[in-house]
Design a protein around this motif. Structure first.
Motif, short mmCIF file in Angstrom:
data_model
loop_
_atom_site.label_atom_id
_atom_site.label_comp_id
_atom_site.label_asym_id
_atom_site.label_seq_id
_atom_site.Cartn_x
_atom_site.Cartn_y
_atom_site.Cartn_z
N THR A 15 74.57 71.51 39.08
CA THR A 15 73.72 71.84 40.22
C THR A 15 74.01 70.90 41.39
OG1 THR A 15 72.00 72.64 38.73
CG2 THR A 15 71.34 72.14 40.98
N ALA A 16 74.10 69.61 41.12
CA ALA A 16 74.40 68.64 42.17
C ALA A 16 75.77 68.92 42.79
CB ALA A 16 74.36 67.22 41.61
N VAL A 42 75.54 72.00 45.08
CA VAL A 42 74.84 71.71 46.33
C VAL A 42 75.72 70.89 47.25
CG1 VAL A 42 72.90 70.42 47.33
CG2 VAL A 42 72.53 71.91 45.36
N LEU A 88 69.49 77.78 38.42
CA LEU A 88 68.07 77.80 38.80
C LEU A 88 67.16 78.08 37.62
CD1 LEU A 88 68.02 79.70 42.21
CD2 LEU A 88 67.99 77.24 41.82
N GLU A 98 63.78 80.30 46.32
CA GLU A 98 63.46 78.88 46.34
C GLU A 98 62.85 78.52 45.00
OE1 GLU A 98 60.87 78.43 49.65
OE2 GLU A 98 62.46 78.81 51.10
N LEU A 109 65.32 73.69 45.33
CA LEU A 109 66.61 74.27 45.70
C LEU A 109 66.40 75.62 46.35
CD1 LEU A 109 68.64 73.52 42.44
CD2 LEU A 109 68.75 72.29 44.61
N ARG A 110 67.32 75.98 47.22
CA ARG A 110 67.29 77.28 47.86
C ARG A 110 68.63 77.96 47.61
NH1 ARG A 110 65.90 76.26 53.19
NH2 ARG A 110 63.76 76.74 52.65
N ALA A 111 68.59 79.16 47.06
CA ALA A 111 69.78 79.98 46.89
C ALA A 111 69.72 81.09 47.93
CB ALA A 111 69.85 80.55 45.48
N LEU A 165 74.04 77.54 47.42
CA LEU A 165 72.92 76.75 46.93
C LEU A 165 72.76 75.53 47.83
CD1 LEU A 165 71.08 77.00 44.44
CD2 LEU A 165 72.57 75.42 43.27
N SER A 166 71.51 75.22 48.22
CA SER A 166 71.24 74.06 49.06
C SER A 166 69.91 73.45 48.67
CB SER A 166 71.23 74.45 50.55
OG SER A 166 70.21 75.39 50.79
N ARG A 167 69.71 72.20 49.10
CA ARG A 167 68.43 71.52 48.85
C ARG A 167 67.42 71.95 49.89
NH1 ARG A 167 71.86 67.10 47.65
NH2 ARG A 167 71.58 66.44 45.51
#
Length: 135
Positions: free
Chosen positions: A67-68, A71, A86, A96, A100-102, A112-114
């Motif tokens: 995940t990291a 992102v 997720l 969300e 995280l936001r996809a 994928l972002s924070r």
């Protein structure tokens, strides 16, 4: 108002522009080639060790690391990959979950972002007074 667009491409000449799905395919293909050339044919993150505690901790750590990496790199992901990272299949254009936001880029391609607190979330956090138990 229809726009007329002249194509200046010569017949038999290939276009060098890629859409998002083609780019995802090339990235995945090159990653698999690199892993194979390095001699890594096994993929331990896909193995299941049953219900052992050590196996579950290892899978969680790998999921968090993946995940990291997703992102930080901003690499395009498939719907299946977003579902795995997720922990739930995305049902809308933007999902969300867990900070995280996809965001859907195109068919079967996600970014994928924070989520930042400045994004205007109204949900609050557990540190807010309204979540504290009153005695």
């Amino acid at each position: 108002m229809a726009s007329t667009r002249k194509t200046t491409e010569e017949p038999g000449r290939l276009s060098t522009e890629l859409n998002a799905e083609q780019a995802l395919g090339l990235v995945s293909y090159s990653l698999m080639q690199r892993l194979a050339s390095e001699g890594q044919t096994e993929m331990p993150w896909l193995e299941t060790d049953g219900n052992s505690h050590a196996g579950m901790v290892r899978q969680l750590r790998q999921r968090l690391e993946l995940t990291a990496l997703a992102v930080e790199s901003g690499a395009p992901l498939t719907t299946a990959e977003v579902t795995y990272l997720l922990g739930a299949r995305p049902g809308t254009e933007t999902v969300e979950r867990g900070g995280l936001r996809a965001r859907r880029v195109s068919r079967n391609v996600w970014r994928l972002s924070r989520m930042d607190d400045s994004d205007g979330r109204s949900g609050g956090s557990f540190a807010d007074d309204r979540f504290r138990r009153r005695l």
